[in-house]
Design a protein around this motif. Structure first.
Motif, short mmCIF file in Angstrom:
data_model
loop_
_atom_site.label_atom_id
_atom_site.label_comp_id
_atom_site.label_asym_id
_atom_site.label_seq_id
_atom_site.Cartn_x
_atom_site.Cartn_y
_atom_site.Cartn_z
N VAL A 142 0.84 -1.20 0.00
CA VAL A 142 0.00 0.00 0.00
C VAL A 142 0.88 1.25 0.00
N CYS A 143 1.97 1.22 0.75
CA CYS A 143 2.89 2.37 0.79
C CYS A 143 3.57 2.58 -0.56
N TYR A 144 3.98 1.50 -1.22
CA TYR A 144 4.59 1.64 -2.55
C TYR A 144 3.59 2.23 -3.55
N ILE A 145 2.33 1.83 -3.45
CA ILE A 145 1.31 2.40 -4.33
C ILE A 145 1.17 3.90 -4.08
N ALA A 146 1.19 4.29 -2.80
CA ALA A 146 1.06 5.71 -2.45
C ALA A 146 2.27 6.52 -2.91
N LEU A 147 3.45 5.91 -2.92
CA LEU A 147 4.68 6.62 -3.27
C LEU A 147 4.96 6.63 -4.77
N THR A 148 4.23 5.84 -5.55
CA THR A 148 4.47 5.72 -6.99
C THR A 148 3.41 6.52 -7.74
N LYS A 149 3.80 7.65 -8.32
CA LYS A 149 2.85 8.47 -9.07
C LYS A 149 2.52 7.85 -10.41
N ASP A 150 3.52 7.33 -11.10
CA ASP A 150 3.32 6.72 -12.40
C ASP A 150 2.97 5.25 -12.20
#
Length: 489
Positions: A406-414
């Motif tokens: 979930v954190c990686y999804i939040a930190l990845t704009k593209d």
């Protein structure tokens, strides 16, 4: 003179077909730019409008094609909004549940294998011929392969090869257990359980957690948490199956039964897991831009440190009770299922809450409590205290399994880079398992008080790592979202 009539050039937004797949019916001039042409070739779901003919075609400026703007990040991310529900979406959650069941669920089971391999009934004879540190290499390499596999499976997922990854991964997990049932020496167990099962699980794990973001947005935390509960469920079922069968049908058939359970449950993702969108670009296997993304790098480092401490408890809590005499051999085998049963709630409730307050606001206190509980093991003496710690640690440690995605999804704009970013991040986290398992085993073998194993040393080691991870997450939250405690982060 009659006015020239042009075909309808209305720009239409992205739409979906009956199965929810992405199709793009937009057109500005009727002439495809090179970037759009390549996108159409790379995606079977994109259809182009028919070209203009006759007077309409002649009225288009010759340089209209040159005036088309280059595709932006938003263009590559374009797609229908996630449905956030519905039968197809929740079937993905069920499918990923069973992927977790047969990846992290098997990893969470290794504590019982560690205890068995060190017992007098071990397949490694004579008893004690293989050290604790060497045995822990089996589980560590298995974990490392699961996480390292994302380095390959993440980019392949972005290219649309989800089904093939699931096929290969399911075969590896089942075949590895069938081979494990035949082993009698340490190197054979290392190869079958560590490398084959681990790599098979690695082919499925990263694509499994990545696919959910195309079906959920506002409920992504809840969906991921429910799916991640599969790892806890597997960590309850597999140890009990192994322990209850080992005295009745022997080691070989007990492991084969685990393999057959994996085969049956993996049929669900094989049949139902479906990739809804994919990137329009063909990217390199390693997304080098991730190394210049400060928040991404800091989060990966913090989780890396936390994973080192996490594996201290996951691998050695069960053996601690047996070695110190706090539990009898039967109860020692049930410590792992107790921890994993509590973890089932720790992977759903915090994730549901993260949709409301943000994942980092949940991850920070979770890591802090895990560190405190690990340090508290220095004062644990009896069975009751071990069970209490197992329940509490199981609940709060769930955030380390369910929330990083979930954190990686939040930190990845593209989002077209999401599979590559998650795979790359988990590959680095895999290195932590090689430190947390064998490193802890080496510390344990150093003679402690009264000639016993150095349990105090490993609890300090694990506790400090988890507290340090909590501190790193605090720095990241302040950097990315500010100091205000009420901010959703």
């Amino acid at each position: 003179m009659a006015p020239t009539t042009f075909p309808d050039r209305t720009t239409h937004g992205p739409s979906t077909d009956a199965e929810g797949n992405l199709s793009d019916q937009s057109t500005a001039t009727g002439i495809s730019s090179p970037s759009r042409a390549s996108s159409e070739k790379s995606s079977p779901h994109v259809t182009a409008a028919p070209p203009l003919t006759g007077a309409a075609a002649s009225s288009v400026a010759p340089d209209a094609e040159k005036q088309q703007p280059p595709p932006t990040t938003a263009a590559w991310n374009a797609g229908p909004p996630p449905p956030n529900g519905g039968l197809a979406a929740w079937l993905q959650v069920v499918s990923v549940f069973f992927i977790f069941f047969n990846t992290w669920g098997l990893l969470n089971t290794f504590g019982i294998f560690q205890t068995y391999y060190e017992s007098s009934e071990s397949i490694f004879q004579p008893p004690g011929s293989v050290s604790s540190s060497n045995i822990s290499w089996i589980g560590s390499i298995q974990s490392f392969m699961v996480l390292l596999g994302g380095l390959v499976s993440g980019p392949l997922y972005d290219r649309g090869y989800l089904k093939y990854l699931i096929y290969v991964g399911a075969f590896g997990v089942v075949f590895g257990h069938m081979m494990l049932s035949l082993v009698s020496e340490f190197w054979q167990a290392l190869l079958a359980q560590g490398f084959v099962v681990g790599l098979g699980a690695g082919m499925m794990f990263t694509p499994g957690v990545t696919v959910l973001q195309s079906y959920f947005s506002t409920k992504i935390g809840l969906a991921t948490g429910l799916a991640a509960a599969g790892s806890s469920f597997g960590g309850v079922i597999y140890p009990i199956v192994f322990y209850r069968l080992i005295d009745r049908i022997g080691y070989g058939w007990s492991v084969r039964v685990i393999g057959f359970i994996a085969l049956a449950t993996l049929m669900v993702p094989v049949v139902f897991l479906k990739q809804r969108t994919k990137s329009g670009k063909v990217r390199a296997l390693v997304d080098v831009s991730a190394f210049t993304d400060g928040p991404y790098v800091l989060f990966t480092f913090g989780t890396f440190v936390g994973f080192i401490g996490l594996y201290v408890m996951l691998f050695y809590l069960s053996f601690f009770g047996l070695d110190t005499g706090a539990t009898d051999p039967a109860m020692a085998f049930y410590i792992v299922p107790i921890l994993n049963a509590a973890s089932m709630f720790g992977r759903t409730l915090p994730n549901w809450l993260s949709d409301k307050v943000g994942p980092f606001n949940i991850l920070i206190p979770g890591a802090l409590v895990c560190g405190a509980l690990t340090l508290a093991m220095m004062g644990v003496k009896g069975l009751g205290a071990i069970i209490v710690v197992a329940i509490l640690f199981g609940f709060f440690s769930g955030v380390f399994i369910a929330l990083p995605t979930v954190c990686y999804i939040a930190l990845t704009k593209d989002k077209s880079r999401l599979g590559s970013r998650i795979g790359l991040g988990y590959a680095f986290l895999g290195l932590a398992t090689l430190i947390g398992g064998p490193g802890t085993g080496a510390i344990l073998q150093q003679t402690g008080h009264n000639g016993h194993n150095n349990w105090t040393g490993i609890w300090v080691f694990g506790g400090v790592m988890l507290l340090a991870a909590s501190g790193i997450f605090m720095v990241l939250r302040s950097w990315k979202f500010g100091f205000k405690l009420t901010t959703k982060a």
